[in-house]
Write a protein that holds these residues in place. Structure first.
Motif, PDB file in Angstrom:
ATOM      1  N   VAL A 175       3.883  -3.984  -1.693  1.00 23.05           N
ATOM      2  CA  VAL A 175       3.182  -3.103  -2.627  1.00 23.05           C
ATOM      3  C   VAL A 175       1.856  -2.662  -2.031  1.00 23.05           C
ATOM      4  O   VAL A 175       1.124  -3.466  -1.448  1.00 23.05           O
ATOM      5  CB  VAL A 175       2.943  -3.819  -3.975  1.00 23.05           C
ATOM      6  CG1 VAL A 175       1.976  -3.018  -4.848  1.00 23.05           C
ATOM      7  CG2 VAL A 175       4.251  -4.026  -4.699  1.00 23.05           C
ATOM      8  N   LEU A 176       1.560  -1.381  -2.163  1.00 21.84           N
ATOM      9  CA  LEU A 176       0.250  -0.830  -1.835  1.00 21.84           C
ATOM     10  C   LEU A 176      -0.310  -0.215  -3.108  1.00 21.84           C
ATOM     11  O   LEU A 176       0.228   0.763  -3.617  1.00 21.84           O
ATOM     12  CB  LEU A 176       0.367   0.247  -0.739  1.00 21.84           C
ATOM     13  CG  LEU A 176      -0.909   1.030  -0.418  1.00 21.84           C
ATOM     14  CD1 LEU A 176      -1.992   0.117   0.143  1.00 21.84           C
ATOM     15  CD2 LEU A 176      -0.608   2.170   0.567  1.00 21.84           C
TER      16      LEU A 176
ATOM     17  N   ILE B 188      -0.878  -5.250  -0.923  1.00 21.37           N
ATOM     18  CA  ILE B 188      -2.090  -4.711  -0.311  1.00 21.37           C
ATOM     19  C   ILE B 188      -2.752  -3.846  -1.371  1.00 21.37           C
ATOM     20  O   ILE B 188      -2.115  -2.938  -1.901  1.00 21.37           O
ATOM     21  CB  ILE B 188      -1.779  -3.841   0.926  1.00 21.37           C
ATOM     22  CG1 ILE B 188      -1.022  -4.635   1.987  1.00 21.37           C
ATOM     23  CG2 ILE B 188      -3.060  -3.254   1.514  1.00 21.37           C
ATOM     24  CD1 ILE B 188      -0.486  -3.774   3.119  1.00 21.37           C
ATOM     25  N   THR B 189      -3.991  -4.125  -1.697  1.00 18.41           N
ATOM     26  CA  THR B 189      -4.659  -3.303  -2.700  1.00 18.41           C
ATOM     27  C   THR B 189      -5.875  -2.604  -2.117  1.00 18.41           C
ATOM     28  O   THR B 189      -6.629  -3.180  -1.329  1.00 18.41           O
ATOM     29  CB  THR B 189      -5.074  -4.139  -3.934  1.00 18.41           C
ATOM     30  OG1 THR B 189      -5.620  -3.263  -4.925  1.00 18.41           O
ATOM     31  CG2 THR B 189      -6.104  -5.210  -3.586  1.00 18.41           C
TER      32      THR B 189
ATOM     33  N   GLU C 159      -0.265 -13.528  -5.914  1.00 20.58           N
ATOM     34  CA  GLU C 159      -0.684 -14.308  -4.765  1.00 20.58           C
ATOM     35  C   GLU C 159      -0.521 -13.472  -3.502  1.00 20.58           C
ATOM     36  O   GLU C 159       0.121 -12.437  -3.490  1.00 20.58           O
ATOM     37  CB  GLU C 159       0.145 -15.594  -4.668  1.00 20.58           C
ATOM     38  CG  GLU C 159      -0.005 -16.504  -5.896  1.00 20.58           C
ATOM     39  CD  GLU C 159       0.851 -17.745  -5.800  1.00 20.58           C
ATOM     40  OE1 GLU C 159       1.661 -17.843  -4.849  1.00 20.58           O
ATOM     41  OE2 GLU C 159       0.720 -18.620  -6.680  1.00 20.58           O
ATOM     42  N   ASP C 160      -1.135 -13.946  -2.427  1.00 23.43           N
ATOM     43  CA  ASP C 160      -1.028 -13.265  -1.126  1.00 23.43           C
ATOM     44  C   ASP C 160      -1.459 -11.803  -1.228  1.00 23.43           C
ATOM     45  O   ASP C 160      -0.801 -10.904  -0.683  1.00 23.43           O
ATOM     46  CB  ASP C 160       0.403 -13.353  -0.588  1.00 23.43           C
ATOM     47  CG  ASP C 160       0.868 -14.792  -0.400  1.00 23.43           C
ATOM     48  OD1 ASP C 160       0.038 -15.620   0.001  1.00 23.43           O
ATOM     49  OD2 ASP C 160       2.048 -15.078  -0.671  1.00 23.43           O
ATOM     50  N   VAL C 161      -2.561 -11.569  -1.937  1.00 22.38           N
ATOM     51  CA  VAL C 161      -3.105 -10.210  -2.078  1.00 22.38           C
ATOM     52  C   VAL C 161      -4.086  -9.939  -0.941  1.00 22.38           C
ATOM     53  O   VAL C 161      -5.007 -10.724  -0.707  1.00 22.38           O
ATOM     54  CB  VAL C 161      -3.823 -10.041  -3.427  1.00 22.38           C
ATOM     55  CG1 VAL C 161      -4.426  -8.645  -3.545  1.00 22.38           C
ATOM     56  CG2 VAL C 161      -2.863 -10.306  -4.577  1.00 22.38           C
ATOM     57  N   VAL C 162      -3.872  -8.840  -0.231  1.00 16.16           N
ATOM     58  CA  VAL C 162      -4.804  -8.413   0.804  1.00 16.16           C
ATOM     59  C   VAL C 162      -5.717  -7.355   0.203  1.00 16.16           C
ATOM     60  O   VAL C 162      -5.255  -6.295  -0.221  1.00 16.16           O
ATOM     61  CB  VAL C 162      -4.073  -7.835   2.032  1.00 16.16           C
ATOM     62  CG1 VAL C 162      -5.086  -7.387   3.090  1.00 16.16           C
ATOM     63  CG2 VAL C 162      -3.105  -8.848   2.616  1.00 16.16           C
ATOM     64  N   GLU C 163      -7.007  -7.653   0.140  1.00 18.00           N
ATOM     65  CA  GLU C 163      -7.992  -6.708  -0.401  1.00 18.00           C
ATOM     66  C   GLU C 163      -8.454  -5.804   0.734  1.00 18.00           C
ATOM     67  O   GLU C 163      -9.387  -6.132   1.471  1.00 18.00           O
ATOM     68  CB  GLU C 163      -9.155  -7.463  -1.023  1.00 18.00           C
ATOM     69  CG  GLU C 163      -8.743  -8.286  -2.235  1.00 18.00           C
ATOM     70  CD  GLU C 163      -9.865  -9.143  -2.789  1.00 18.00           C
ATOM     71  OE1 GLU C 163     -10.042  -9.169  -4.021  1.00 18.00           O
ATOM     72  OE2 GLU C 163     -10.565  -9.801  -1.986  1.00 18.00           O
TER      73      GLU C 163
ATOM     74  N   VAL D   5       4.260   2.231  -3.406  1.00 22.40           N
ATOM     75  CA  VAL D   5       2.882   2.656  -3.644  1.00 22.40           C
ATOM     76  C   VAL D   5       2.662   2.798  -5.143  1.00 22.40           C
ATOM     77  O   VAL D   5       3.427   3.484  -5.829  1.00 22.40           O
ATOM     78  CB  VAL D   5       2.594   4.000  -2.936  1.00 22.40           C
ATOM     79  CG1 VAL D   5       1.152   4.439  -3.204  1.00 22.40           C
ATOM     80  CG2 VAL D   5       2.849   3.875  -1.432  1.00 22.40           C
ATOM     81  N   LEU D   6       1.607   2.176  -5.658  1.00 19.30           N
ATOM     82  CA  LEU D   6       1.320   2.187  -7.088  1.00 19.30           C
ATOM     83  C   LEU D   6      -0.070   2.744  -7.360  1.00 19.30           C
ATOM     84  O   LEU D   6      -1.076   2.142  -6.961  1.00 19.30           O
ATOM     85  CB  LEU D   6       1.404   0.767  -7.666  1.00 19.30           C
ATOM     86  CG  LEU D   6       2.731   0.026  -7.502  1.00 19.30           C
ATOM     87  CD1 LEU D   6       2.598  -1.401  -8.015  1.00 19.30           C
ATOM     88  CD2 LEU D   6       3.847   0.752  -8.230  1.00 19.30           C
ATOM     89  N   GLY D   7      -0.130   3.919  -7.981  1.00 14.34           N
ATOM     90  CA  GLY D   7      -1.403   4.443  -8.449  1.00 14.34           C
ATOM     91  C   GLY D   7      -2.381   4.828  -7.370  1.00 14.34           C
ATOM     92  O   GLY D   7      -3.584   4.614  -7.519  1.00 14.34           O
ATOM     93  N   SER D   8      -1.906   5.397  -6.286  1.00 14.35           N
ATOM     94  CA  SER D   8      -2.799   5.853  -5.216  1.00 14.35           C
ATOM     95  C   SER D   8      -2.439   7.278  -4.820  1.00 14.35           C
ATOM     96  O   SER D   8      -1.260   7.611  -4.659  1.00 14.35           O
ATOM     97  CB  SER D   8      -2.683   4.945  -3.983  1.00 14.35           C
ATOM     98  OG  SER D   8      -3.467   5.442  -2.916  1.00 14.35           O
ATOM     99  N   SER D   9      -3.465   8.099  -4.636  1.00 13.96           N
ATOM    100  CA  SER D   9      -3.237   9.465  -4.168  1.00 13.96           C
ATOM    101  C   SER D   9      -3.006   9.510  -2.663  1.00 13.96           C
ATOM    102  O   SER D   9      -2.607  10.539  -2.125  1.00 13.96           O
ATOM    103  CB  SER D   9      -4.452  10.338  -4.516  1.00 13.96           C
ATOM    104  OG  SER D   9      -5.594   9.877  -3.794  1.00 13.96           O
TER     105      SER D   9
END
Length: 301
Positions: A36-37, A115-116, A129-133, A232-236
């Motif tokens: 997920v991005l 990945i956020t 868990e395992d979130v890359v900021e 991809v979630l909520g990104s332009s």
């Protein structure tokens, strides 16, 4: 070891038209290994505004750049006054249905990581868990001299004591935690130094004009290589920091799926772009996979 089935496709180069059909996303999630991005759009339902799209903050707000921040005290005074006020909104924000559904999908084993591009910490607050900021976190502060990191909450307490009575009304709060204040409202706001060495403090986020750390980028590239698909979630996808991973996935023949209301810069690489609201879409997807939400079994949608 049982091998996971592989999804593959060849991008056509055409813009992906918007759809409300969640089946391609559900198929990818049922396969597992989805990376997920996420972007600002997943946090709007938590009361944090978006940068772009209708009413986006970039139409009226220019974010602080690294060059401006390090150039002089007045720029830092303006930033910290506005950010100190904006932090109250971020501190009150809570994960929404989209964050919670995504965390549940992760526990279910459908995801290969998150990945956020966001700096609000809401994925972790929801249990992911395992979130890359990718762009760091507003919840931390770093000293530009000695590198010491400390909780933002501790600095907020220090700033409140040093600026007793500072309580202007902001015109708006922006996705980077910056409140819209006039120079008159900023006044002589007191900026505080690092408690370790007396150096300049900066939020532990990547400012505009600042590069994402190389090792962080390489870690994300490895996650893309290991993923079966990219969601991809909520990104332009306007900035290259996120778009590069979409391009990498597409070049590797991995499906790219997007859930975003408006067209994105990555649509030409996408198998589908779903235009549904993120909270409802992710909750529905969890239901279709029979994933438990908050201790309850999600209803099929």
């Amino acid at each position: 070891m049982r091998m996971r089935p592989t999804l593959s496709w060849t991008p056509t180069g055409d813009l992906s038209p918007g759809t409300t059909d969640l089946r391609p996303v559900a198929d990818a999630l049922s396969t597992g290994g989805v990376l997920v991005l996420s972007g600002a759009g997943i946090s709007t339902e938590s009361g944090i505004p978006d940068y772009r799209g209708e009413g986006g903050s970039l139409s009226r707000h220019t974010p602080m750049t690294y060059q401006d921040f390090t150039a002089g005290l007045q720029a830092r005074r303006r930033y910290w006054a506005r950010s100190h006020l904006g932090w109250r909104t971020f501190g009150r924000a809570r994960p929404n249905a989209g964050h919670r559904a995504l965390a549940a999908l992760g526990r279910h084993g459908a995801l290969g990581g998150v990945i956020t591009q966001n700096v609000d910490g809401l994925h972790q607050a929801a249990g992911s868990e395992d979130v890359v900021e990718l762009h760091g976190s507003l919840g931390r502060v770093v000293c530009l001299s000695c590198g010491a990191r400390s909780p933002r909450s501790a600095l907020a307490e220090r700033l409140a004591k040093a600026n007793a009575g500072f309580d202007p009304v902001a015109a708006a709060i922006n996705p980077d935690g910056d409140a819209d204040l006039t120079d008159e409202q900023v006044g002589d706001f007191r900026v505080l130094p690092c408690t370790v060495c007396g150096g300049i403090l900066k939020p532990d986020v990547v400012f505009f004009g600042e590069a994402v750390p190389h090792l962080r980028v390489e870690h994300c590239r490895q996650l893309v290589r290991e993923a079966t698909s990219l969601l991809v979630l909520g990104s332009s996808l306007t900035v290259m920091s996120g778009l590069r991973f979409v391009r990498q996935a597409a070049e590797a023949g991995k499906p790219v799926l997007i859930i975003n209301r408006d067209p994105t810069r990555g649509d030409r690489h996408a198998l589908a772009r779903v235009t549904l609201p993120l909270g409802a879409a992710l909750t529905t997807l969890a239901g279709r996979l029979g994933v438990s939400l908050d201790g309850e079994v999600a209803e099929a949608g």
